[in-house]
Design a protein around this motif. Sequence first.
Motif, short mmCIF file in Angstrom:
data_model
loop_
_atom_site.label_atom_id
_atom_site.label_comp_id
_atom_site.label_asym_id
_atom_site.label_seq_id
_atom_site.Cartn_x
_atom_site.Cartn_y
_atom_site.Cartn_z
N GLY A 262 -6.67 1.57 14.57
CA GLY A 262 -5.38 2.24 14.48
C GLY A 262 -5.08 2.73 13.08
O GLY A 262 -4.50 3.81 12.89
N SER A 263 -5.51 1.96 12.08
CA SER A 263 -5.26 2.33 10.69
C SER A 263 -6.08 3.55 10.30
O SER A 263 -5.59 4.44 9.57
CB SER A 263 -5.60 1.15 9.77
OG SER A 263 -4.86 0.00 10.15
N ILE A 264 -7.32 3.63 10.76
CA ILE A 264 -8.16 4.80 10.46
C ILE A 264 -7.58 6.05 11.10
O ILE A 264 -7.57 7.13 10.49
CB ILE A 264 -9.61 4.54 10.94
CG1 ILE A 264 -10.28 3.49 10.05
CG2 ILE A 264 -10.42 5.83 10.94
CD1 ILE A 264 -10.31 3.84 8.57
N THR A 300 -15.44 0.67 13.14
CA THR A 300 -14.34 0.10 12.36
C THR A 300 -14.00 -1.28 12.90
O THR A 300 -14.04 -1.52 14.10
CB THR A 300 -13.08 0.98 12.45
OG1 THR A 300 -12.60 0.99 13.82
CG2 THR A 300 -13.37 2.41 12.03
N GLY A 301 -13.68 -2.19 11.99
CA GLY A 301 -13.29 -3.53 12.39
C GLY A 301 -12.91 -4.35 11.17
O GLY A 301 -13.26 -3.99 10.04
N LYS A 344 -6.45 -1.54 -5.61
CA LYS A 344 -6.94 -0.60 -6.61
C LYS A 344 -6.45 0.83 -6.36
O LYS A 344 -6.49 1.67 -7.26
CB LYS A 344 -8.47 -0.62 -6.67
CG LYS A 344 -9.06 -1.92 -7.22
CD LYS A 344 -10.57 -1.85 -7.30
CE LYS A 344 -11.18 -3.14 -7.82
NZ LYS A 344 -10.80 -3.41 -9.22
N LEU A 345 -6.04 1.12 -5.12
CA LEU A 345 -5.53 2.44 -4.77
C LEU A 345 -4.12 2.30 -4.21
O LEU A 345 -3.74 1.25 -3.69
CB LEU A 345 -6.45 3.09 -3.71
CG LEU A 345 -7.86 3.49 -4.16
CD1 LEU A 345 -8.63 4.08 -2.98
CD2 LEU A 345 -7.82 4.48 -5.32
N PRO A 346 -3.33 3.38 -4.31
CA PRO A 346 -1.98 3.35 -3.73
C PRO A 346 -2.03 3.08 -2.22
O PRO A 346 -3.03 3.38 -1.56
CB PRO A 346 -1.45 4.75 -4.04
CG PRO A 346 -2.28 5.26 -5.17
CD PRO A 346 -3.63 4.65 -5.00
N ASP A 347 -0.93 2.54 -1.72
CA ASP A 347 -0.81 2.19 -0.30
C ASP A 347 0.24 3.10 0.33
O ASP A 347 1.37 2.69 0.59
CB ASP A 347 -0.41 0.71 -0.20
CG ASP A 347 -0.19 0.24 1.23
OD1 ASP A 347 -0.68 0.93 2.16
OD2 ASP A 347 0.45 -0.80 1.43
N PRO A 348 -0.12 4.38 0.60
CA PRO A 348 0.89 5.37 1.02
C PRO A 348 1.51 5.09 2.37
O PRO A 348 2.61 5.56 2.66
CB PRO A 348 0.10 6.68 1.04
CG PRO A 348 -1.32 6.27 1.29
CD PRO A 348 -1.48 4.97 0.56
N LEU A 349 0.82 4.31 3.23
CA LEU A 349 1.33 4.06 4.57
C LEU A 349 1.95 2.67 4.71
O LEU A 349 2.32 2.26 5.81
CB LEU A 349 0.21 4.26 5.59
CG LEU A 349 -0.34 5.70 5.63
CD1 LEU A 349 -1.57 5.79 6.52
CD2 LEU A 349 0.73 6.67 6.10
N GLY A 350 2.07 1.95 3.60
CA GLY A 350 2.78 0.67 3.61
C GLY A 350 2.12 -0.41 4.43
O GLY A 350 2.79 -1.17 5.15
#
Length: 360
Positions: A262-264, A300-301, A344-350
Amino acid sequence: MLQSLTIELTKTKKQQPPADQLGFGNYYTDHMFIMDYEEGKGWHSPRIVPYQPIVLDPAAKVFHYGQTIFEGLKAYKTDDGRVLLFRPQKNFERMNRSNERLSVPELPVDDAIEALKQLLTVDQDWIPSAPGTSLYIRPFIIATQPQLGVAPSTHYYFMIIMSPVGAYYKEGVNPVKIFVESDYVRSVKGGVGEAKTAGNYAAGLKAQEVAKEKGYSQVLWLDGVHRKYIEEVGSMNVFFKIAGTVYTPALNGSILAGVTRGSIIELLKHWNIPVVERPITIEELYEADRNGQLEEAFGTGTAAVISPIGELNWKDDVLLINGGNTGELSKKLYDTLTGIQVGKLPDPLGWMVEATVVRA
């Protein structure tokens, strides 16, 4: 409920293994969480205790009727010492969907997340920080009523154990080879394929053995009715990039709704990359390859995160994907998702949840 949480600390701490020797699921932290369920009383007696064997009556229903649910998620340690969890709410919500299917009592999601944070507080020193490592978390429920009779149990344990891990596949982020299963069936719509229950995995062991003998890392399942629609790999959901569009099998009642899956999908849409959920046949995939349109494939998993697929074998017809190399999109997805997970990277989707931990 967790106001009554008790914590018993171990008197003998284990020696932690070196990061380069972790593997997957080989070592366990010093403590574990347990909570009881009793019909008429509900969930009660939450406790953190030293990691230890559990004692069950030989007639416990989990042994005879398979009432057991589990989940898998990870905790990560950032460079500045914070501990992050990847979408834990989604895992415990899915656990309750599995509970519903197997007639197991609903678990209070907020209490489960709080219990996990408390356990992480106690065992925070076990969270590895080397690149590619994490703390794998295994919440599970087992039926404990000692009664032989085909009916839901009246007693359960909810438990959480944790394991520092490295890469799930020995190939790491390099492409894996997948065997397409044509003989055995794992699940059908209306069964328990969409529940994360032990029986699903037991049903796949024989096919996994056959695949391993042929030199393949995992099995790609086809649907149990027509034997032609792609479903999922034993430990992963699957995606295919065909002519610029990413396709993944639609959830149909026999496919696990992966949290990473779902995240991908969310991330691809965030990048404005076309992504389609629909039934996909194995013949269609091979045809796309013959037409030069199959560009990439990946799984993915939680365990593997993103695992590029370099080869498929369907009825001895070997399909080499992207020359057997990691695709550009697969690598970008892996780098982005793991970068978000370790801070290390922004989390744009929270997605990330900070597990506020202090020394116990």
